[in-house]
Design a protein around this motif. Structure first.
Motif, PDB file in Angstrom:
ATOM      1  N   HIS A  50       0.801  -1.019   0.373  1.00  0.00           N
ATOM      2  CA  HIS A  50       0.376   0.005   0.159  1.00  0.00           C
ATOM      3  C   HIS A  50       0.407   1.163  -0.197  1.00  0.00           C
ATOM      4  N   PHE A  51       0.500   2.496  -0.956  1.00  0.00           N
ATOM      5  CA  PHE A  51       1.208   4.113  -0.798  1.00  0.00           C
ATOM      6  C   PHE A  51       0.626   4.253   0.219  1.00  0.00           C
ATOM      7  N   ASP A  52       0.749   4.178   1.767  1.00  0.00           N
ATOM      8  CA  ASP A  52       0.059   4.846   2.385  1.00  0.00           C
ATOM      9  C   ASP A  52       0.265   6.343   3.240  1.00  0.00           C
ATOM     10  N   GLN A  53      -0.415   5.727   4.557  1.00  0.00           N
ATOM     11  CA  GLN A  53       0.218   7.077   5.909  1.00  0.00           C
ATOM     12  C   GLN A  53       1.092   7.221   5.613  1.00  0.00           C
ATOM     13  N   PHE A  54       1.993   5.284   7.034  1.00  0.00           N
ATOM     14  CA  PHE A  54       3.118   5.580   7.104  1.00  0.00           C
ATOM     15  C   PHE A  54       4.529   5.396   5.608  1.00  0.00           C
ATOM     16  N   THR A  55       3.655   5.306   4.290  1.00  0.00           N
ATOM     17  CA  THR A  55       5.492   5.441   3.546  1.00  0.00           C
ATOM     18  C   THR A  55       5.164   6.228   3.335  1.00  0.00           C
ATOM     19  N   ILE A  56       4.921   7.324   2.813  1.00  0.00           N
ATOM     20  CA  ILE A  56       4.434   8.683   2.861  1.00  0.00           C
ATOM     21  C   ILE A  56       5.213   9.712   3.726  1.00  0.00           C
ATOM     22  N   ASP A  57       4.870   9.193   4.853  1.00  0.00           N
ATOM     23  CA  ASP A  57       5.448   9.665   6.085  1.00  0.00           C
ATOM     24  C   ASP A  57       7.167   9.263   5.906  1.00  0.00           C
ATOM     25  N   ALA A  58       7.445   8.075   5.044  1.00  0.00           N
ATOM     26  CA  ALA A  58       8.821   7.704   5.900  1.00  0.00           C
ATOM     27  C   ALA A  58       9.098   8.676   4.054  1.00  0.00           C
ATOM     28  N   LYS A  59       8.854   8.587   3.170  1.00  0.00           N
ATOM     29  CA  LYS A  59       9.212   9.658   1.898  1.00  0.00           C
ATOM     30  C   LYS A  59       9.587  10.928   2.996  1.00  0.00           C
ATOM     31  N   TYR A  60       9.290  11.467   3.323  1.00  0.00           N
ATOM     32  CA  TYR A  60       9.120  12.828   3.878  1.00  0.00           C
ATOM     33  C   TYR A  60      10.297  13.267   4.645  1.00  0.00           C
ATOM     34  N   THR A  69       9.531   6.019  12.051  1.00  0.00           N
ATOM     35  CA  THR A  69       9.517   5.574  13.513  1.00  0.00           C
ATOM     36  C   THR A  69       9.265   3.788  12.714  1.00  0.00           C
ATOM     37  N   PRO A  70       9.290   2.402  13.601  1.00  0.00           N
ATOM     38  CA  PRO A  70       8.884   1.381  13.599  1.00  0.00           C
ATOM     39  C   PRO A  70       8.129   0.885  12.179  1.00  0.00           C
ATOM     40  N   GLU A  71       6.671   1.664  11.840  1.00  0.00           N
ATOM     41  CA  GLU A  71       5.680   1.739  11.272  1.00  0.00           C
ATOM     42  C   GLU A  71       6.465   2.256  10.030  1.00  0.00           C
ATOM     43  N   GLN A  72       6.887   3.254   9.756  1.00  0.00           N
ATOM     44  CA  GLN A  72       7.515   4.141   8.738  1.00  0.00           C
ATOM     45  C   GLN A  72       8.839   3.552   7.887  1.00  0.00           C
ATOM     46  N   ALA A  73      10.065   2.102   8.828  1.00  0.00           N
ATOM     47  CA  ALA A  73      10.853   1.687   8.516  1.00  0.00           C
ATOM     48  C   ALA A  73      10.261   0.087   7.852  1.00  0.00           C
ATOM     49  N   ALA A  75       7.636   0.291   6.459  1.00  0.00           N
ATOM     50  CA  ALA A  75       6.839   0.655   5.722  1.00  0.00           C
ATOM     51  C   ALA A  75       7.844   1.107   4.337  1.00  0.00           C
ATOM     52  N   TRP A  76       9.549   1.412   4.827  1.00  0.00           N
ATOM     53  CA  TRP A  76      10.317   1.325   4.331  1.00  0.00           C
ATOM     54  C   TRP A  76      10.952   0.485   3.024  1.00  0.00           C
ATOM     55  N   ASN A  77      11.085  -0.857   3.968  1.00  0.00           N
ATOM     56  CA  ASN A  77      11.522  -2.285   3.774  1.00  0.00           C
ATOM     57  C   ASN A  77      10.391  -2.183   2.998  1.00  0.00           C
TER      58      ASN A  77
END
Ligand SMILES: Cc1cc2nc3c(=O)[nH]c(=O)nc-3n(C[C@H](O)[C@H](O)[C@H](O)COP(=O)(O)O)c2cc1C
Length: 191
Positions: A50-60, A69-73, A75-77
């Motif tokens: 999913h291209f979701d909140q955690f992915t976008i937050d990781a991008k920024y 954050t663990p969720e962003q990590a 998603a980025w993985n």
């Protein structure tokens, strides 16, 4: 020896015009480059993250130098795996139907996942953005013809207008990309 990644975005399979044209090209490519490998990526069977909140937050977070954050990590993985697979290829073929004057949403989903700072393009507030690709890489686009009465379907120019920003953003420039319109029995291409 090169690897060609063929990315399929029509779900219509044996009824698909864009796949038929791309298959024709791939068969000719295999004959002309017997030492190369060809991998097919069916976007409808890939299970894109999913291209979701955690992915976008990781991008920024990457763009602003913040820690994940663990969720962003996580998603980025997931995003990194998709991008590493994409970047393992030397050449690309996209078969692209026209859907509502644009590309199918699953291909846009794939492009949104691929376009990440530090992975497919450089980002700095003070420098020009640069794509990752090497000069030698090339892409081809094909597009299905229209079946709508009274509508001529996607012209080569329309295909270029819709698709050109994506390879350009990733560092592929005009002379490295062919845009083709698929018609019965032939494909017309422009660079
Ligand atoms: C959801 C959807 C939207 C479409 N939108 C357009 C359109 O905007 N313009 C057009 O000329 N044809 C449109 N078509 C027709 C397709 O481009 C045509 O059927 C084409 O052959 C599809 O590619 P494919 O055969 O590779 O699946 C649409 C078809 C579908 C299924």
């Amino acid at each position: 020896m090169a690897k060609l990644l063929y990315i399929e975005s029509s779900p219509r399979k044996e009824r698909s015009a864009s796949i038929a044209v791309a298959q024709h090209f791939i068969n000719a490519y295999r004959t002309a480059h017997p030492g190369d490998t060809v991998e097919v990526l069916d976007l409808w069977k890939t299970g894109l993250p999913h291209f979701d909140q955690f992915t976008i937050d990781a991008k920024y977070a990457v763009m602003s130098g913040q820690r994940f954050t663990p969720e962003q990590a996580a998603a980025w993985n997931a995003v990194t795996k998709v991008i590493e697979h994409f970047k393992s290829a030397d050449k690309f073929v996209f078969s692209v139907p026209m859907w509502n004057f644009s590309i199918p949403y699953i291909l846009k989903h794939y492009i949104d996942i691929l376009a990440q700072p530090g992975l497919t393009f450089s980002y700095s507030p003070t420098e020009v953005t640069r794509g990752w690709s090497r000069e030698s890489r090339r892409r081809w686009f094909t597009r299905g013809r229209s079946v709508w009465p009274g509508h001529r379907g996607g012209s080569v120019r329309q295909t270029k207008r819709l698709s050109a920003p994506y390879p350009g953003f990733h560092g592929h420039h005009g002379r490295e990309t062919d845009f083709c319109r698929a018609d019965p029995g032939r494909a017309r291409c422009e660079r």
